[in-house]
Design a protein around this motif. Structure first.
Motif, mmCIF file in Angstrom:
data_model
loop_
_atom_site.group_PDB
_atom_site.id
_atom_site.type_symbol
_atom_site.label_atom_id
_atom_site.label_comp_id
_atom_site.label_asym_id
_atom_site.label_seq_id
_atom_site.Cartn_x
_atom_site.Cartn_y
_atom_site.Cartn_z
ATOM 1 N N UNK A 29 0.829 -1.206 0.000
ATOM 2 C CA UNK A 29 0.000 0.000 0.000
ATOM 3 C C UNK A 29 0.863 1.255 0.000
ATOM 4 N N UNK A 30 1.967 1.223 0.736
ATOM 5 C CA UNK A 30 2.875 2.371 0.771
ATOM 6 C C UNK A 30 3.511 2.602 -0.593
ATOM 7 N N UNK A 31 3.941 1.528 -1.248
ATOM 8 C CA UNK A 31 4.567 1.668 -2.570
ATOM 9 C C UNK A 31 3.568 2.231 -3.575
ATOM 10 N N UNK A 32 2.351 1.727 -3.560
ATOM 11 C CA UNK A 32 1.335 2.221 -4.495
ATOM 12 C C UNK A 32 1.005 3.685 -4.201
ATOM 13 N N UNK A 33 0.942 4.039 -2.928
ATOM 14 C CA UNK A 33 0.646 5.427 -2.564
ATOM 15 C C UNK A 33 1.767 6.360 -2.997
ATOM 16 N N UNK A 34 3.014 5.937 -2.797
ATOM 17 C CA UNK A 34 4.145 6.779 -3.198
ATOM 18 C C UNK A 34 4.184 6.921 -4.717
ATOM 19 N N UNK A 35 3.855 5.846 -5.429
ATOM 20 C CA UNK A 35 3.806 5.925 -6.892
ATOM 21 C C UNK A 35 2.739 6.919 -7.336
ATOM 22 N N UNK A 36 1.576 6.834 -6.736
ATOM 23 C CA UNK A 36 0.512 7.781 -7.063
ATOM 24 C C UNK A 36 0.889 9.206 -6.709
ATOM 25 N N UNK A 37 1.582 9.366 -5.586
ATOM 26 C CA UNK A 37 2.036 10.696 -5.186
ATOM 27 C C UNK A 37 3.055 11.241 -6.176
ATOM 28 N N UNK A 38 3.958 10.382 -6.646
ATOM 29 C CA UNK A 38 4.955 10.825 -7.629
ATOM 30 C C UNK A 38 4.317 11.269 -8.931
ATOM 31 N N UNK A 39 3.348 10.496 -9.412
ATOM 32 C CA UNK A 39 2.649 10.880 -10.642
ATOM 33 C C UNK A 39 1.899 12.187 -10.430
ATOM 34 N N UNK A 40 1.284 12.341 -9.272
ATOM 35 C CA UNK A 40 0.565 13.582 -8.975
ATOM 36 C C UNK A 40 1.481 14.787 -8.925
ATOM 37 N N UNK A 41 2.664 14.619 -8.338
ATOM 38 C CA UNK A 41 3.623 15.734 -8.264
ATOM 39 C C UNK A 41 4.114 16.105 -9.660
ATOM 40 N N UNK A 42 4.375 15.111 -10.495
ATOM 41 C CA UNK A 42 4.820 15.397 -11.867
ATOM 42 C C UNK A 42 3.739 16.157 -12.631
ATOM 43 N N UNK A 43 2.495 15.712 -12.514
ATOM 44 C CA UNK A 43 1.406 16.421 -13.189
ATOM 45 C C UNK A 43 1.228 17.835 -12.643
ATOM 46 N N UNK A 44 1.421 18.004 -11.345
ATOM 47 C CA UNK A 44 1.311 19.333 -10.746
ATOM 48 C C UNK A 44 2.404 20.260 -11.263
ATOM 49 N N UNK A 45 3.626 19.760 -11.366
ATOM 50 C CA UNK A 45 4.727 20.579 -11.884
ATOM 51 C C UNK A 45 4.463 20.967 -13.338
ATOM 52 N N UNK A 46 3.965 20.028 -14.136
ATOM 53 C CA UNK A 46 3.647 20.354 -15.529
ATOM 54 C C UNK A 46 2.530 21.392 -15.620
ATOM 55 N N UNK A 47 1.521 21.268 -14.780
ATOM 56 C CA UNK A 47 0.417 22.229 -14.805
ATOM 57 C C UNK A 47 0.887 23.614 -14.369
ATOM 58 N N UNK A 48 1.728 23.678 -13.347
ATOM 59 C CA UNK A 48 2.246 24.978 -12.897
ATOM 60 C C UNK A 48 3.126 25.595 -13.979
ATOM 61 N N UNK A 49 3.944 24.781 -14.626
ATOM 62 C CA UNK A 49 4.769 25.291 -15.725
ATOM 63 C C UNK A 49 3.930 25.818 -16.875
ATOM 64 N N UNK A 50 2.850 25.126 -17.183
ATOM 65 C CA UNK A 50 1.968 25.584 -18.254
ATOM 66 C C UNK A 50 1.284 26.892 -17.871
ATOM 67 N N UNK A 51 0.837 27.006 -16.615
ATOM 68 C CA UNK A 51 0.198 28.251 -16.174
ATOM 69 C C UNK A 51 1.186 29.413 -16.200
ATOM 70 N N UNK A 52 2.415 29.156 -15.761
ATOM 71 C CA UNK A 52 3.418 30.224 -15.769
ATOM 72 C C UNK A 52 3.781 30.632 -17.192
ATOM 73 N N UNK A 53 3.863 29.666 -18.099
ATOM 74 C CA UNK A 53 4.221 30.011 -19.476
ATOM 75 C C UNK A 53 3.118 30.819 -20.155
ATOM 76 N N UNK A 54 1.884 30.607 -19.762
ATOM 77 C CA UNK A 54 0.794 31.389 -20.344
ATOM 78 C C UNK A 54 0.652 32.750 -19.678
ATOM 79 N N UNK A 55 0.962 32.826 -18.398
ATOM 80 C CA UNK A 55 0.722 34.064 -17.659
ATOM 81 C C UNK A 55 1.860 35.066 -17.807
ATOM 82 N N UNK A 56 3.097 34.607 -17.776
ATOM 83 C CA UNK A 56 4.234 35.529 -17.801
ATOM 84 C C UNK A 56 4.645 35.831 -19.236
ATOM 85 N N UNK A 57 4.908 37.109 -19.541
ATOM 86 C CA UNK A 57 5.384 37.424 -20.896
ATOM 87 C C UNK A 57 6.833 36.979 -21.057
#
Length: 137
Positions: free
Chosen positions: A72-100
């Motif tokens: 359960x810990x391994x599966x949770x950490x895997x899910x957390x890792x995927x979530x963090x990667x998606x969060x970083x990509x989403x923040x990068x996309x928001x910053x690239x659209x917002x900042x000139x």
């Protein structure tokens, strides 16, 4: 009235018989309780045998629970890792659209000369013809 006396007499006899049986059971229980005090069931002669029989299934259950928690810990950490990667990509996309972007504005200001397209020659002079080899036997 004689019937009532017979019923009362039968009830008294039944009561005395029950009292006699209960008295004998109490006497038997008092002699057994002395041996129970001398050697109890929990910490008696076979205590180590009972503990050894209970130790193996207990260790098995603890091992199974530990394995399930680790999975359960391994599966949770895997899910957390995927979530963090998606969060970083989403923040990068928001910053690239917002900042000139300064480089894009400078690049758009300076015109880049467009090169002429390379002419395409549709002739067979540049292609190699197949070579036919004849074997002499």
């Amino acid at each position: 009235m004689a019937a009532n006396q017979k019923i009362v007499f039968a009830l008294v006899c039944l009561f005395l018989a029950c009292d006699l049986v209960l008295g004998q059971q109490q006497a038997a229980n008092s002699s057994d309780s002395d041996s129970d005090v001398a050697e109890s069931r929990t910490f008696g002669h076979h205590f180590l045998r009972r503990i050894s029989f209970a130790l193996v299934p207990g260790a098995f259950v603890v091992g199974v629970i530990t394995t399930l928690l680790a999975a359960l810990t391994v599966v949770s950490i895997k899910g957390l890792g995927v979530g963090v990667i998606l969060l970083v990509l989403a923040i990068g996309q928001m910053l690239s659209r917002a900042l000139p972007v300064q480089a894009a504005a400078a690049y758009a200001a300076a015109p880049v000369p467009v090169q002429a397209p390379v002419p395409v020659v549709y002739s067979h002079s540049h292609t190699q013809q197949p070579v036919w080899l004849e074997k002499e036997w």
